[in-house]
Scaffold this motif. Structure first.
Motif, mmCIF file in Angstrom:
data_model
loop_
_atom_site.group_PDB
_atom_site.id
_atom_site.type_symbol
_atom_site.label_atom_id
_atom_site.label_comp_id
_atom_site.label_asym_id
_atom_site.label_seq_id
_atom_site.Cartn_x
_atom_site.Cartn_y
_atom_site.Cartn_z
ATOM 1 N N THR A 15 -0.910 1.930 -4.889
ATOM 2 C CA THR A 15 -0.629 3.361 -5.027
ATOM 3 C C THR A 15 -1.519 4.196 -4.121
ATOM 4 N N LEU A 17 -4.344 5.299 -4.969
ATOM 5 C CA LEU A 17 -5.157 6.177 -5.831
ATOM 6 C C LEU A 17 -6.221 5.400 -6.589
ATOM 7 N N VAL A 18 -6.131 4.056 -6.575
ATOM 8 C CA VAL A 18 -7.064 3.202 -7.316
ATOM 9 C C VAL A 18 -7.548 2.102 -6.373
ATOM 10 N N VAL A 42 -6.414 5.765 -14.949
ATOM 11 C CA VAL A 42 -6.687 7.195 -14.749
ATOM 12 C C VAL A 42 -8.155 7.493 -15.058
ATOM 13 N N SER A 45 -10.445 5.878 -12.241
ATOM 14 C CA SER A 45 -10.336 6.404 -10.876
ATOM 15 C C SER A 45 -10.450 7.914 -10.784
ATOM 16 N N ALA A 47 -7.890 9.775 -11.022
ATOM 17 C CA ALA A 47 -6.622 10.232 -10.449
ATOM 18 C C ALA A 47 -5.800 10.968 -11.497
ATOM 19 N N SER A 48 -4.856 11.766 -11.048
ATOM 20 C CA SER A 48 -3.927 12.436 -11.946
ATOM 21 C C SER A 48 -2.945 11.420 -12.512
ATOM 22 N N ALA A 51 0.481 11.810 -10.829
ATOM 23 C CA ALA A 51 0.507 11.286 -9.464
ATOM 24 C C ALA A 51 0.537 9.761 -9.462
ATOM 25 N N LEU A 52 -0.252 9.138 -10.336
ATOM 26 C CA LEU A 52 -0.297 7.677 -10.400
ATOM 27 C C LEU A 52 1.044 7.120 -10.868
ATOM 28 N N LYS A 55 3.658 7.207 -8.089
ATOM 29 C CA LYS A 55 3.457 6.112 -7.134
ATOM 30 C C LYS A 55 3.914 4.777 -7.722
#
Length: 567
Positions: A15, A17-18, A42, A45, A47-48, A51-52, A55
């Motif tokens: 993704t 994000l991670v 979440v 990381s 991250a939102s 958003a995750l 992805k």
């Protein structure tokens, strides 16, 4: 098992994000994390979640659903049992081509997928959506406590609790229908606390049991499952048991209290029952016993009013009154004053009905009318306790007023409340109680009238420019000049479509100067006293409200709604 974890880790890393280390931590923490691997990722990381999930939807070739735009039909809701919805934190989206789309925030939960296939009599397809949106949709379309009601139905009908039942207050872990009623009532109270409600009303109608929350001063009907009306007697009995009331008495109004811990906070609940045409109506008032106190600087007063009230509450004697209708924030203001003047060298005693907030360093006494412990009796006893400051929850009668006046004249600072529409009306109210005008003029230092207005939701408020001297049929005051930018309520998901979130105060502080005191002694009308105070610089409630309108805090309609037309 290891292969699955490696695949999940690769998907999370893909993704963007991670990273690998965060993915490993997320997988290890997932069994102990509510929401599973995605929630753990979440947290690891930062991250939102949305958003995750978007992805992951691309990586897994799964649809992503915006639940704000989705409204499942009755067939979709009927296809997925309430127990499965709340057990697995999922919600149905639609039925298409003989297949049920179900939204989840945890696509890696194989137990959830297997459980849904057993619970639903048709093929299912998982779609992704944020957990918060799923929970909100579940409450909206199934109702608060729907899983509990569903369990009661499966157990064989609705329980009818009577005076001979073993429905004890502390026995909440017992099996069967009575324990389900306990869970359901707890869910109603917990949801009210989560939404910031101040009151819960259980209202029996002819064909339904209506439950409403009062949020930001306005009543909102709670989404409830249709079978709720058959639980009326059981819910009422449960609430009575919690409040130590006689469940066999259904003909007379009763009052009680419940002490409960919800979401890690201690809550004191005042309970009132009232017999009506279709059964007993039960009202709950929720009071937070713990939590952060509002400070004087957080009340939102104008700087000159805050300076003056600070000066008055630091005086060694006198009476300071806070006026307004029920639910206008009077107690919050009094606690803010007490917090400002609470010092080691000062002895503070309070008489309250009930004690709404527990404050360290202050001696608080609860009124108990059933044994004759009234405001007047407590205040009389206070004067033998060597106090510096006395706070009386409310001046209700001539005896309490007389003792408060005498306490202030003998060197004590007294804080209290009155039910009047504005600040100038407080003097006429005291005189009507039988207090001599010269005593009122000598004892009262200041009167603070206040109201609560709903604050605009900052996520969806819309700017508007004032043009001309009228707006929506209302004549505009001089405080709102033409060309000013103000805001109006719009409504979004965060504010549940109301356009408002939370409430704030507007204030009117009347300082008893020599000129005002002479008018009180001369028994001049409240209107004359008010006019004189305005000449001396007092801001009216409506003027203070207009300041909040210009600052984008609230709307013109809201200020007009809570203030007097006479202004």
């Amino acid at each position: 098992m290891a292969e699955n974890q490696n695949l999940i880790a690769r998907l999370l890393v893909a993704t963007g994000l991670v990273n690998e280390e965060q993915a490993g931590r997320a997988i290890a923490a997932a069994p102990d994390t509510e929401g599973g691997i995605v929630a753990a990722a979440v947290a690891a990381s930062g991250a939102s979640e949305e958003a995750l999930l978007r992805k992951l939807a691309d990586a897994l070739a799964m649809p992503f659903a915006d639940l704000a735009d989705e409204k499942p039909d009755k067939d979709a809701i009927a296809a997925l049992p309430a127990r499965a919805v709340f057990q697995y934190s999922v919600v149905p989206v639609r039925i298409a081509n003989g297949r049920l789309d179900v939204a989840t925030s945890d696509p890696f939960n194989t137990a959830m997928a297997d459980g849904l296939r057993l619970a639903v009599a048709m093929p299912i397809r998982l779609v992704l959506a944020p957990r918060r949106d799923i929970e909100k949709s579940a409450r909206k379309f199934y109702g608060v406590g729907a899983d509990t009601l569903d369990a009661i139905e499966k157990e064989g009908g609705i329980v009818d609790i009577d005076a001979d039942s073993d429905f004890s207050k502390n026995d909440i872990s017992q099996l069967g229908q009575e324990a389900s009623i306990v869970k359901f009532v707890n869910q109603i109270i917990a949801e009210a606390d989560r939404q910031g409600a101040t009151d819960i009303h259980f209202e029996p109608m002819e064909d339904e049991l209506r439950i409403r929350y009062r949020i930001d001063g306005m009543l909102h009907k709670v989404d409830m499952p249709p079978q709720l009306n058959r639980l009326q007697a059981a819910i009422t009995s449960r609430l009575k048991v919690m409040a130590n009331l006689d469940i066999a008495e259904k003909r007379m109004p009763m009052d009680g209290r419940i002490g409960i811990r919800v979401n890690g906070e201690d809550i004191d609940i005042r309970v009132s029952t009232m017999p009506t045409a279709y059964g007993e109506s039960v009202s709950l008032r929720l009071l937070q016993k713990s939590g952060s106190m509002v400070k004087l600087g957080d009340l939102g007063m104008q700087p000159d009013d805050e300076t003056l009230i600070t000066k008055l509450i630091h005086r060694p004697n006198g009476i300071i009154l806070v006026t307004g209708p029920t639910g206008s924030g009077k107690s919050t203001s009094l606690y803010a004053f007490l917090q400002e003047i609470n010092r080691m060298e000062v002895r503070i005693l309070t008489a309250e009905d009930p004690i709404e907030y527990e404050m360290p360093g202050i001696n608080q006494v609860a009124v108990k009318g059933e044994i004759g412990l009234t405001f007047a009796r407590i205040l009389r006893a206070f004067l033998r306790q060597d106090p510096d400051i006395c706070m009386v929850g409310e001046i209700r009668d001539a005896e309490t007023a007389e003792i408060a006046i005498n306490a202030s004249l003998t060197g004590h600072l007294v804080l209290s409340t009155l039910h009047t529409n504005d600040s100038a009306g407080a003097f006429a109210r005291l005189i009507d109680m039988g207090v001599e005008p010269f005593l009122v003029a000598s004892a009262v230092s200041g009167v603070l009238a206040q109201r609560l207005v709903r604050r605009l939701c900052k996520d969806c408020r819309r700017p508007m420019t004032i043009e001309g001297r009228t707006w929506r049929g209302m004549a505009l005051p001089d405080e709102l000049p033409s060309g000013s930018t103000v805001y109006e309520a719009a409504g979004c998901e965060r504010c549940s479509g109301t356009g408002y979130r939370g409430r704030g105060g507007i204030f009117e502080l009347l300082h008893v100067t020599e000129a005002v005191a002479s008018m009180i002694i001369g028994r001049r009308s409240s209107a004359d006293i008010r006019h004189r105070a305005i000449e001396q610089g007092m801001h009216t409630l409506r003027q203070d409200g207009f300041r909040n309108v210009l600052n984008g805090v609230t709307t013109l309609e809201e200020v007009m709604r809570v203030t007097e037309d006479s202004e």
